[in-house]
Write an enzyme that holds these catalytic residues in place. Structure first.
Site, PDB file in Angstrom:
ATOM      1  N   HIS A  34     -64.917 -26.105  30.347  1.00 43.04           N
ATOM      2  CA  HIS A  34     -64.356 -27.238  29.593  1.00 43.04           C
ATOM      3  C   HIS A  34     -65.313 -27.682  28.483  1.00 43.04           C
ATOM      4  O   HIS A  34     -65.390 -28.854  28.150  1.00 43.04           O
ATOM      5  CB  HIS A  34     -63.990 -28.401  30.528  1.00 43.04           C
ATOM      6  CG  HIS A  34     -62.794 -28.087  31.380  1.00 43.04           C
ATOM      7  ND1 HIS A  34     -61.515 -28.189  30.925  1.00 43.04           N
ATOM      8  CD2 HIS A  34     -62.697 -27.616  32.656  1.00 43.04           C
ATOM      9  CE1 HIS A  34     -60.661 -27.821  31.881  1.00 43.04           C
ATOM     10  NE2 HIS A  34     -61.359 -27.457  32.947  1.00 43.04           N
ATOM     11  N   THR A  35     -66.034 -26.730  27.955  1.00 40.43           N
ATOM     12  CA  THR A  35     -66.906 -27.010  26.808  1.00 40.43           C
ATOM     13  C   THR A  35     -66.320 -26.421  25.526  1.00 40.43           C
ATOM     14  O   THR A  35     -66.728 -26.810  24.437  1.00 40.43           O
ATOM     15  CB  THR A  35     -68.305 -26.377  27.018  1.00 40.43           C
ATOM     16  OG1 THR A  35     -68.121 -25.031  27.439  1.00 40.43           O
ATOM     17  CG2 THR A  35     -69.114 -27.114  28.059  1.00 40.43           C
ATOM     18  N   ASP A  36     -65.374 -25.476  25.674  1.00 45.83           N
ATOM     19  CA  ASP A  36     -64.979 -24.713  24.465  1.00 45.83           C
ATOM     20  C   ASP A  36     -64.136 -25.526  23.492  1.00 45.83           C
ATOM     21  O   ASP A  36     -64.086 -25.197  22.315  1.00 45.83           O
ATOM     22  CB  ASP A  36     -64.316 -23.377  24.816  1.00 45.83           C
ATOM     23  CG  ASP A  36     -62.973 -23.508  25.512  1.00 45.83           C
ATOM     24  OD1 ASP A  36     -62.638 -24.598  26.015  1.00 45.83           O
ATOM     25  OD2 ASP A  36     -62.254 -22.480  25.562  1.00 45.83           O
ATOM     26  N   SER A  67     -41.574  -5.928  32.286  1.00 42.98           N
ATOM     27  CA  SER A  67     -42.835  -5.990  33.034  1.00 42.98           C
ATOM     28  C   SER A  67     -42.651  -5.461  34.445  1.00 42.98           C
ATOM     29  O   SER A  67     -41.706  -5.863  35.137  1.00 42.98           O
ATOM     30  CB  SER A  67     -43.340  -7.436  33.098  1.00 42.98           C
ATOM     31  OG  SER A  67     -44.378  -7.510  34.058  1.00 42.98           O
ATOM     32  N   GLY A 126     -56.294 -18.151  37.285  1.00 42.41           N
ATOM     33  CA  GLY A 126     -57.370 -18.686  36.452  1.00 42.41           C
ATOM     34  C   GLY A 126     -58.269 -17.588  35.908  1.00 42.41           C
ATOM     35  O   GLY A 126     -59.357 -17.853  35.421  1.00 42.41           O
ATOM     36  N   GLU A 162     -50.926 -19.489  22.057  1.00 39.11           N
ATOM     37  CA  GLU A 162     -50.993 -20.298  23.283  1.00 39.11           C
ATOM     38  C   GLU A 162     -50.849 -21.794  22.945  1.00 39.11           C
ATOM     39  O   GLU A 162     -50.112 -22.526  23.599  1.00 39.11           O
ATOM     40  CB  GLU A 162     -52.334 -20.037  23.978  1.00 39.11           C
ATOM     41  CG  GLU A 162     -52.541 -20.775  25.260  1.00 39.11           C
ATOM     42  CD  GLU A 162     -51.930 -20.085  26.484  1.00 39.11           C
ATOM     43  OE1 GLU A 162     -52.056 -18.862  26.600  1.00 39.11           O
ATOM     44  OE2 GLU A 162     -51.331 -20.795  27.303  1.00 39.11           O
ATOM     45  N   ASP A 174     -61.010 -17.897  26.370  1.00 41.99           N
ATOM     46  CA  ASP A 174     -60.342 -16.801  27.076  1.00 41.99           C
ATOM     47  C   ASP A 174     -59.992 -15.664  26.126  1.00 41.99           C
ATOM     48  O   ASP A 174     -60.290 -14.498  26.396  1.00 41.99           O
ATOM     49  CB  ASP A 174     -59.059 -17.303  27.752  1.00 41.99           C
ATOM     50  CG  ASP A 174     -59.332 -18.444  28.705  1.00 41.99           C
ATOM     51  OD1 ASP A 174     -60.512 -18.699  28.990  1.00 41.99           O
ATOM     52  OD2 ASP A 174     -58.362 -19.076  29.155  1.00 41.99           O
TER      53      ASP A 174
END
Ligand code: GLA
Length: 388
Positions: A34-36, A67, A126, A162, A174
């Site tokens: 949670h820094t990005d 898929s 995740g 996203e 990510d």
């Protein structure tokens, strides 16, 4: 894997003549959570598990997606232009979002494509299965249409998909890790300016073990967006006193001096995490360079405590996995990884302790939570690419 996907492509689309084979990994973040989206540092690596795809242009001006993970949905067909989000298109909103994002950036998609996907990242774990689908689709578009985009452009276009098409305000970590991954290395990325270096993950006697909590992530996306806006509110208040662009610019000392500008106690804790976690990440990479793996592990543990107490994104499942891990012999460090609210933990475990670790943490987890966790001993692999 190539054979399996080529055969599936042939079955679904009649033949596989002229079709190409692609791969994008999943990722695990070792530290820097949670820094990005706060202009801080992250330290993720690409995995050898990920999303495979076989793709070929068609002459029908439609995109056809299939898929092997969602066979019940059958082939989803959409026009090869004016891409719009549709709930019923399910996972296909990820590749559609990427196509939309390329068009937004001025890249003209000149024909339809037939694509078969198969992923071996556990869904919703995740480990970035959605970013992996996005990045593999970006690589397909680059190669099939000859777009002149770098792998960093690909990560940014995939992030745009996203953010603006799928409505999750994620940072760049990510998509960057998946596009830019390097075998046996983690990426030390400064999200403020996208400068990065590769750090060898040369763990002599230990491995990375991922434990998947199997907790459904539920409201994760809305809580994620909420955390992000709490940090933005905190930053806006700090800016009244000090002119900074992001929380990542602050040292711990500076934060302590400025923190009273943040009026809301919860937002103050969110910002504290962002600042301290960024500094922890810088320290952790330094520790690794100095071969001080014990300090690296200790910083991983501190990261978890901060995510649990100040950022509040863990929950009983992730806390149980990590707190049980800390009790085990041979555990160098253990923490939640990714967005949180479910998903996975990452631990560094000495080789000869891995079996006992999985057994003991697994048993304790099932006893307390009522269902099983899954464990993966993972390898660090290369980023997204055309395989042939
Ligand atoms: C998710 C997001 C990333 C990052 C992490 C938390 O994985 O996609 O951008 O914010 O959560 O570190």
């Amino acid at each position: 894997m190539r054979k399996k996907l080529m055969e599936a492509f042939e079955q679904v689309f009649g033949s596989n003549d002229g079709a190409s084979f692609y791969f994008a990994p999943g990722r695990v973040n070792l530290i820097g959570e949670h820094t990005d989206y706060n202009g801080g540092h992250v330290f993720p690596c690409a995995l050898t598990i990920g999303t495979y795809a076989v793709a070929r242009k068609n002459n029908d001006n439609v995109m056809r997606f299939y898929s092997l993970n969602f066979t019940a949905l059958g082939v989803v067909t959409v026009p090869a232009e004016n891409f719009v989000y549709k709930k019923e298109d399910n996972w296909c909103n990820y590749p559609k979002g990427v196509m939309w994002a390329f068009e937004q950036k001025g890249y003209k998609i000149t024909s339809g494509l037939d694509i078969v996907y198969f992923g071996n990242i556990p869904n919703g774990s995740g480990l970035s299965s959605s970013a992996s689908i996005e990045v593999v689709t970006s690589v397909i578009l680059k190669e099939e249409f000859g777009f002149d985009v770098s792998m960093i452009d690909i990560s940014l276009i995939s992030q745009l998909a996203e953010n603006k098409f799928n409505g999750v305000n994620c940072g760049i970590m990510d998509q960057f890790a998946i596009a830019m991954g390097k075998k046996d290395h983690a990426i030390f990325l400064d999200t403020a300016d996208l400068s990065y270096t590769y750090a060898p993950i040369a763990l002599e006697n230990a491995k990375i073990v991922i434990a998947c909590s199997n907790k459904k992530r539920g409201l994760a996306d809305s809580k994620y967006n909420e955390r992000r806006s709490q940090c933005e509110t905190a930053l806006a208040q700090i800016k009244e006193k000090k002119n900074i662009n992001s929380l990542g610019e602050l040292s711990e000392e500076e934060f302590e001096q400025l923190k009273d500008c943040i009026t809301d106690e919860t937002n103050r804790r969110r910002a504290k995490h962002a600042v301290y976690e960024n500094q922890r990440t810088i320290k952790a990479v330094k520790a690794l360079e100095e071969n001080n793996i014990a300090l690296f592990g200790q910083l991983m543990n501190e990261s978890h405590i901060s995510l649990r107490d100040d950022y509040e994104v863990t929950g009983i499942e992730l806390d149980t996995l990590v707190e049980e891990a800390w009790k085990q012999k041979g555990v160098i460090g253990s923490r939640m990884t990714g967005a949180g609210f479910g998903g996975c933990t990452v631990s560094i475990v000495e080789n000869d302790c891995i079996d006992a670790f999985i057994e003991r943490v697994g048993t304790a987890y099932e006893e307390k939570i009522g269902y099983k966790a899954d464990f993966y001993v993972v390898e660090v692999g290369d980023g997204a690419r055309k395989l042939g």
